[in-house]
Design an enzyme around this catalytic site. Structure first.
Site, mmCIF file in Angstrom:
data_model
loop_
_atom_site.group_PDB
_atom_site.id
_atom_site.type_symbol
_atom_site.label_atom_id
_atom_site.label_comp_id
_atom_site.label_asym_id
_atom_site.label_seq_id
_atom_site.Cartn_x
_atom_site.Cartn_y
_atom_site.Cartn_z
ATOM 1 N N GLY A 74 35.960 40.206 40.759
ATOM 2 C CA GLY A 74 35.536 41.473 41.354
ATOM 3 C C GLY A 74 34.704 41.283 42.612
ATOM 4 C CG ASN A 154 27.231 47.847 37.460
ATOM 5 O OD1 ASN A 154 27.070 48.767 38.264
ATOM 6 N ND2 ASN A 154 26.542 46.722 37.518
ATOM 7 C CD GLN A 182 31.377 47.642 34.328
ATOM 8 O OE1 GLN A 182 31.636 47.948 33.166
ATOM 9 N NE2 GLN A 182 30.818 46.491 34.657
ATOM 10 C CB ALA A 203 40.712 38.877 34.562
ATOM 11 C CG HIS A 204 34.773 38.588 33.547
ATOM 12 N ND1 HIS A 204 33.539 38.899 33.041
ATOM 13 C CD2 HIS A 204 34.675 38.753 34.885
ATOM 14 C CE1 HIS A 204 32.725 39.206 34.035
ATOM 15 N NE2 HIS A 204 33.391 39.127 35.164
ATOM 16 C CB THR A 240 45.740 26.055 44.930
ATOM 17 O OG1 THR A 240 45.973 25.068 45.935
ATOM 18 C CG2 THR A 240 46.703 25.835 43.772
ATOM 19 C CB CYS A 329 25.308 40.722 38.618
ATOM 20 S SG CYS A 329 27.011 40.617 38.068
#
Lengths: 391, 391
Positions: A74, A154, A182, A203-204, A240, A329
């Site tokens: 994010g 959040n 969120q 994703a998490h 990559t 965070c």
């Protein structure tokens, strides 16, 4: 109690075991770099799975697959959106509009842009955390190139009026970004009806792995690449490809598409029960942010009068209950939450804010244990507290 | 032959199974966000493993753990180093020195910096890919703030005289960055004897997972954060830590510390045997870059006169052998390799370049099969080739 009751799902979620299963073969068997798909069948195979992941995310957002670009999460998506638009379109103007309760990934990116000569205008939010689309309209000038408003906050779960803001921006030909970290995988999103040009996801936050996210960039919208390099992801994001992470994200998106409705209904039921019992059992507890029914259904953010949240969280942890203070965070920060400050919560109260965020793996049977633990801890903390003057 | 013989290890490597084993519990059991370590025992546990990973990398580089910052990979580390120094220290000068055979992550970051008013000076490299430290010295002016020279080249394996360049920069108080993505975990590195201020590395190049890397930033060296946000990694790299990836990277570093010497000796043996047999069996084959003994021991980059590498790679792939053309990051590109161009290889030859890069999971028994396959394919391609005029 040996079980851990993890109630900090807005901070991060456990990876769904089905997601891990999907990822596993791509570590050491189908491990090739998809960049060489033209000459290697192993790369081709990985590339096909990466494209399937892209399709799954596109479906979840109502987007086209070629509008989805993979990032490391994010934070990177937010950096890419804001800096990508600002540095590409600075000839059109230098003003950007946002709100003060955005995630730090947005706020700090804006601060950086300010250092490069951009002018950041913040629209006020009300005591529940809502921004008024009319105020966005008033702040727009001919120099405005970008509006960035989060989908849901959040810390307090307030869901912003994205569709209306999107409409305002589209009519004026101003780029519109939303940080949907969120909400993606939790509530329905449609980039077309939202009228967004850019959208960030991670994703998490919805049972995928850490270290991977994506950005939606509407077809035709040009951004200056944030991550410079080999030109992967059509030049928008070099490096990559994190194939295992991307394939995990894709699987998490697929599961969310299928199960979101049921999951969120269960989550809401547990959250509502928890709030109901807390209110009944613990005096002087107040909800921060929007009304319980107009916020994210996993979110509870409360002020427990007369206490500080650090000893509370530590004591809860000792009883196996993991909750949060503010944003993960900013955990460990000495500064009061900028979100709660912006909606007018007093400093003394902010330090006592408790964020409980429910996830799909939580069990409703534990609600009583959680409330009882909370009650006992609050009572003993209040007994010791110089801030507590009783009921 | 059903076995895949993967000879493109400079592009990416399979994740070591011991690394996967180490990572697995951190997806859905010990999944917490380490940011909340002060109040959550689950976070504390994850944080300890993250710090162990940091220590493992520090050991591998001869650095202190607090000089290691986790990123999403080599590309991000390069972006962080170059933009981080340039935007932080632009008041000291606007000149940056590099070489034309750097990875695109460096070259494109420099291009971006050029757009912001920085002046990029490229030192020439010779026909083997070496830069002369004396030329770096000559290019340095009072305005030079940064020198960025890769440790070893990803296409031709040339190892640059980093220590000498580091010494020159340190004496003049100029920041020195090296992209060590191809060397970390493969050959011994000591940031102190190298006199580097910043060093980039990537996990998936030495049997770690994709999507994670790190940057070494020498104590006291200030960089403007590239990834803005919640202030993780002491503010140098924001974003929720990719804990599984980081723990995987740490395990890969630990294994490399222990096994590097043996692994690289095996890899060199296989590479040397391969080159010996290719030279004996296939006429008109030439080595690109440094002499076989003064390049990375896993690298073979050759021109096979009279053919194009695309049909060659496709035909090899059909026989189960996966090799590379140039850099994987530029695969599918219509442009000739900038590395081979810079060392003076002619365009027609560049399109016939074959890169074979050995890894620790390759088996020396397959050398004969590979050379035989290559020989047969080269013969049939040469029969059809308008560029082939015979021996």
């Amino acid at each position: 109690m040996n079980t851990i009751i993890y109630l900090d799902n807005a901070s991060t979620t456990p990876t769904d075991k089905r997601v891990i299963k999907k990822m596993l073969p791509f570590f050491s068997e189908n491990f090739a770099n998809p960049a060489t798909k033209w000459t290697s069948s192993l790369s081709k195979l990985v590339d096909e799975e990466v494209e399937q992941a892209r399709l799954n995310i596109a479906k979840l957002l109502g987007a086209d697959p070629d509008e989805i670009f993979f990032t490391s999460g994010g934070t990177e998506s937010d950096n890419t959106a804001l800096k990508g638009i600002a540095f590409k379109h600075h000839d059109r103007g230098n003003e950007i509009i946002s709100i003060p309760i955005e995630h730090e990934a947005v706020l700090k990116s804006l601060e950086t842009l300010e250092g490069f000569g951009f002018k950041i205008k913040f629209a006020r939010v009300d005591s529940k955390g809502f921004v008024d689309p009319e105020e966005i309209k008033r702040l727009i000038t001919k120099k405005t190139i970008l509006v960035s408003i989060m989908h849901a906050n959040n810390e307090i779960g307030t869901i912003e009026p994205i569709e209306e803001i999107g409409k305002i921006c589209r009519e004026r030909d101003i780029y519109f970004h939303t940080d949907a970290v969120q909400t993606v995988g939790h509530i329905p999103i449609n980039v077309k009806s939202f009228n967004v040009d850019l959208l960030s996801l991670s994703a998490h936050k919805f049972y995928g792995p850490k270290g991977v996210g994506a950005i939606y960039v509407r077809k035709g919208v040009k951004v200056k690449p944030f991550m410079d390099g080999g030109g992967q992801e059509k030049g928008i994001r070099s490096g990559t490809l994190n194939t295992t992470g991307i394939i995990g994200l894709g699987e998490a998106a697929r599961l969310a598409s299928e199960e979101m409705e049921q999951t969120e209904s269960d989550v809401k039921k547990m959250r509502d029960l928890l709030w109901d019992k807390i209110q009944k059992q613990i005096p002087k507890v107040y909800l921060n942010g929007a009304e319980i029914d107009s916020r994210l259904s996993n979110n509870l953010n409360i002020i427990i009068k007369g206490i500080r949240n650090e000893p509370l969280l530590v004591a809860l942890n000792e009883r196996g209950v993991i909750a949060g203070g503010g944003s993960a965070c900013a955990a460990g920060s000495k500064y009061p939450s900028h979100v709660l400050k912006s909606i007018g919560v007093k400093d003394n109260d902010i330090f006592g804010a408790l964020r409980i965020t429910i996830g799909k793996f939580n069990k409703i049977e534990y609600v009583d244990y959680v409330v009882q633990s909370l009650n006992e801890i609050v009572n003993s903390l209040r007994d010791l507290s110089p801030f507590w003057e009783g009921e």
